[in-house]
Design an enzyme around this catalytic site. Structure first.
Site, PDB file in Angstrom:
ATOM      1  CD  GLU A 156      -3.069  -1.059   2.163  1.00 29.01           C
ATOM      2  OE1 GLU A 156      -2.870  -0.392   3.190  1.00 29.01           O
ATOM      3  OE2 GLU A 156      -4.125  -1.669   1.936  1.00 29.01           O
ATOM      4  CD  GLU A 308      -3.871  -6.239   2.735  1.00 24.64           C
ATOM      5  OE1 GLU A 308      -4.621  -5.615   3.505  1.00 24.64           O
ATOM      6  OE2 GLU A 308      -2.681  -5.958   2.591  1.00 24.64           O
TER       7      GLU A 308
HETATM    8  C1  GLA Z   1      -4.214  -2.823   4.841  1.00 28.82           C
HETATM    9  C2  GLA Z   1      -2.808  -3.345   5.045  1.00 28.82           C
HETATM   10  C3  GLA Z   1      -2.744  -4.514   5.959  1.00 28.82           C
HETATM   11  C4  GLA Z   1      -3.672  -4.356   7.126  1.00 28.82           C
HETATM   12  C5  GLA Z   1      -5.059  -4.162   6.595  1.00 28.82           C
HETATM   13  C6  GLA Z   1      -6.144  -4.186   7.633  1.00 28.82           C
HETATM   14  O1  GLA Z   1      -4.829  -3.259   3.718  1.00 28.82           O
HETATM   15  O2  GLA Z   1      -2.149  -3.634   3.849  1.00 28.82           O
HETATM   16  O3  GLA Z   1      -1.406  -4.640   6.396  1.00 28.82           O
HETATM   17  O4  GLA Z   1      -3.265  -3.288   7.887  1.00 28.82           O
HETATM   18  O5  GLA Z   1      -5.087  -2.959   5.906  1.00 28.82           O
HETATM   19  O6  GLA Z   1      -6.244  -3.028   8.355  1.00 28.82           O
END
Ligand code: GLA
Length: 667
Positions: A156, A308
């Site tokens: 991210e 995710e």
């Molecule tokens: C994001 C991050 C994860 C985790 C999720 C859930 O997508 O990439 O590492 O923190 O959020 O909060």
């Protein structure tokens, strides 16, 4: 053709199922149990090492790969493939402690310190050197490990930095863009407030938090930041690719993420990948999710990866509702229905401590007795039934503009007739009727190829590029239908108002000019009357529209603009353009958008299904999803086939219980 992604699909034999696996959070004996339970749940891919930099390089240049060797072997032994991550989103403390310049200075001048994550300045040469270093070391060691299936670069991408490194990098970026300072002065219109620069050294990132800085400078800083982050990705990608060329390399995107232009990013990756956390507390969260899914598919015009999602609740909001029974399954199939080739979660095992200890996981704190585990396990064992649909493409005849430059112009540069535009929300408002009426939609950028569509919807594109305006004219002239809404086409690439009249770029297209934008007063609403006598309400925004070649579709019945048009239609070549100069009620917007789509002869995926049922096609696979918690729906299916999840033959209609999913392979 995407040979690397084809290779991944072949290796997995269908959809990827699994999630982030963080074994460094657990002692060794747990790992074996993890692999056993993963097998039980049908897991075939896990993302390892996203936050493991401190465990892999505890001191600069000292590597402790032993534990990862063991984990890779263990997973391979269990038949589970690895999406190996470079851990560069969370640099170890020695890096920021020893070299504080790697920490980002934020917009308010404060330094973002160690103790969270994303504590790196993407423009810091020192950060980049270390990030590329650990990426290369991982690739050197694991590129030919039999468990390795793909690379997950960092996580991210996000931080925006305003410190000395960023200033230097911004100047370099600007020099590349403008060549000489005069061109920058022109583009930034520095004659206003006497801001003319006479030396490159005087140019700096926009000062914040004052919102009143030069709007073109702010816009360029957004573009620059997206590019600076992308350079980090590319540098790591190249470091990894050096060791092996046939595996997919990508990073994970976020929902409606404003700070990185994902159209540009997706070109540098082997697939788009998305993290999505729709709020289970909001009944319509699936609408924006669907838009984001369609965006992911459109970025490369290919299947993408759901990288995710949550097995149930998250932990970062004030109240974190659970996903009610059936909702996680439904949301997973929704992503697949819109082109995803995976269902992956954050994370495999719920953490005992740390920031996200209450974020749900595939394997929750309460273990395999938990309701959410059972739903995960059931889904993992069900997905192979639709394995043949992995990789299947989608087509659409309706396109919706979603461009980062349009977004930045509208939301990041201040000084507009109103300064509370919400581009993502406005795009979603225009998308929702299409989704609910079961039309397939692609998203396009300014650079998109419009020729394969029949309808183009342009929501609130305040800033547009010249090339796009020309392309839209060509599209309409050739018979396309265009729907454009309020405050669009106003400024050029440099955020300068197009002369001599609004809406500069689209004046010919809409066949009208606007002499004044009229943001509404608080609580003000307007009645709009259509030619057939029906009425609709509108609020928030009006424009004093003067048709030139357009005809009026609806006009205001009262107020200062009584008798003036709110909606117009212009025939343009063999096509037509509908322009909406106000914010219509959701019902009126729906009717306007859908009547344009129907008149253009576009067919929905299914006819007559209720709006809470979603219907999409991936090649010969028809996906039907019932988003209602309480209502059963019957859907007429276009032709005979087999429903793959239940194994029944379908001829005529499919009945969907509340929250049910059907995947029909049409014969
Ligand atoms: C994001 C991050 C994860 C985790 C999720 C859930 O997508 O990439 O590492 O923190 O959020 O909060």
């Amino acid at each position: 053709m995407n040979a690397r992604m084809d290779g991944l699909r072949r290796r997995l034999g269908g959809f990827a199922f699994g999630g982030d696996y963080n074994p460094e959070q657990w002692d060794r004996p747990v790992w074996k149990e993890d692999v056993e339970l993963m097998r039980r749940a049908g897991v075939n891919l896990v993302t390892v090492g996203v936050f493991a930099w401190a465990s892999l390089e505890p001191e600069p240049g000292r590597y402790t790969f032993g534990w990862l060797d063991e984990v890779m072997d263990l997973l391979h032994g269990g038949g589970i493939s690895v999406d190996l991550a470079t851990p560069t989103m969370a640099p170890p403390v020695w890096l920021s402690h020893g070299h504080p310049e790697v920490l980002p200075v934020m917009a308010d001048g404060e330094t973002f310190g160690f103790g969270n994550r994303l504590h790196y300045d993407p423009t810091s040469p020192r950060y980049r050197e270390h990030a590329v270093g650990i990426a290369g070391k991982l690739a050197e060691r694991y590129s030919h490990h039999p468990a390795l299936a793909m690379w997950h670069i960092s996580n991210e991408y996000g931080p925006t930095a305003y410190g000395p490194c960023a200033a230097e990098a911004f100047r370099t970026w600007l020099r590349r863009r403008y060549g000489d300072l005069e061109a920058l002065n022109e583009a930034w219109y520095t004659r206003f407030w006497g801001q003319r620069y006479t030396d490159w050294a005087q140019v700096a990132p926009p000062e914040v938090p004052r919102t009143w800085s030069n709007p073109a400078r702010r816009l360029d800083f957004k573009r620059f930041t997206s590019d600076a982050l992308l350079e980090c990705f590319v540098a790591e990608r190249d470091a990894v690719r050096r060791y092996r060329d046939d595996l997919p390399i990508l990073t994970n995107f976020m929902r409606f993420y404003r700070h990185a232009d994902y159209w540009r990013w997706a070109r540098e990756e082997d697939a788009a990948a998305l993290d999505i956390y729709p709020d289970p507390g909001r009944a319509d969260a699936h609408v924006a999710a669907a838009l984001n899914f369609d965006l992911m598919r459109s970025l490369r015009g290919e299947p993408w990866l759901l990288m995710e999602q949550a097995a149930s609740g998250v932990s970062q909001w004030r109240v974190n509702n659970v996903k009610r029974p059936g909702r996680m399954r439904l949301g997973s199939y929704q992503a697949i229905a819109h082109g995803a080739d995976s269902v992956l979660y954050f994370q495999w095992r719920a953490s005992r401590g740390g920031h996200e200890r209450f974020h749900s996981a595939m394997l929750p704190h309460s273990g395999t007795g938990a309701r959410s585990w059972q739903e995960v396990e059931a889904l993992g064992n069900e997905l192979p039934r639709i394995a043949a649909a992995a990789g299947a493409p989608s087509t659409a005849e309706v396109a919706l503009l979603f461009d980062w430059d349009a977004w930045w112009g509208l939301e990041d540069t201040y000084g507009l007739p109103r300064n509370d535009f919400d581009y993502a929300r406005i795009a979603t408002d225009h998308y929702r009727p299409l989704l609910e009426a079961h039309y397939a939609v692609d998203l396009v950028s300014f650079a998109g190829d419009l020729s394969r569509y029949r309808v183009l919807v342009i929501p609130n594109a305040y800033l547009v590029h010249d090339g796009f305006a020309t392309a839209v004219e060509a599209f309409a002239a050739a018979g396309g239908t265009v729907v454009i809404s309020l405050f669009s086409g106003v400024v050029d690439r440099d955020n300068q108002v197009r002369q001599p009249a609004y809406p500069g770029a689209f004046r010919r297209l809409i066949g009208a000019y606007i002499d004044e934008y009229w943001p509404a007063r608080e609580e003000e609403t307007f009645e709009v009357e259509f030619a057939d006598g029906t009425t609709a309400t509108a609020d928030w925004w009006q424009e004093s529209l003067h048709p030139e070649t357009a005809r009026v579709l609806g006009e205001y019945t009262g107020g200062d603009l009584a008798g003036r048009p709110a909606l117009i239609r212009n025939d343009f070549g063999s096509g037509c353009v509908v322009y909406i100069g106000t914010r219509l009620s959701p019902e009126a917007l729906r009717d306007t958008v859908l009547s344009a789509v129907r008149a253009a002869g576009v067919a929905p995926v299914v006819e007559g299904a209720p709006p809470y049922v979603e219907a999409t096609r991936r090649d010969r696979y028809l996906f039907l999803l019932n988003h209602s918690d309480t209502r059963t729906a019957s859907v007429a299916v276009p032709g005979p086939g087999v429903e793959l999840l239940g194994g029944s033959t379908v001829d005529g209609t499919v009945t969907l219980a509340p929250l049910a999913v059907a995947v029909v392979e049409l014969s």
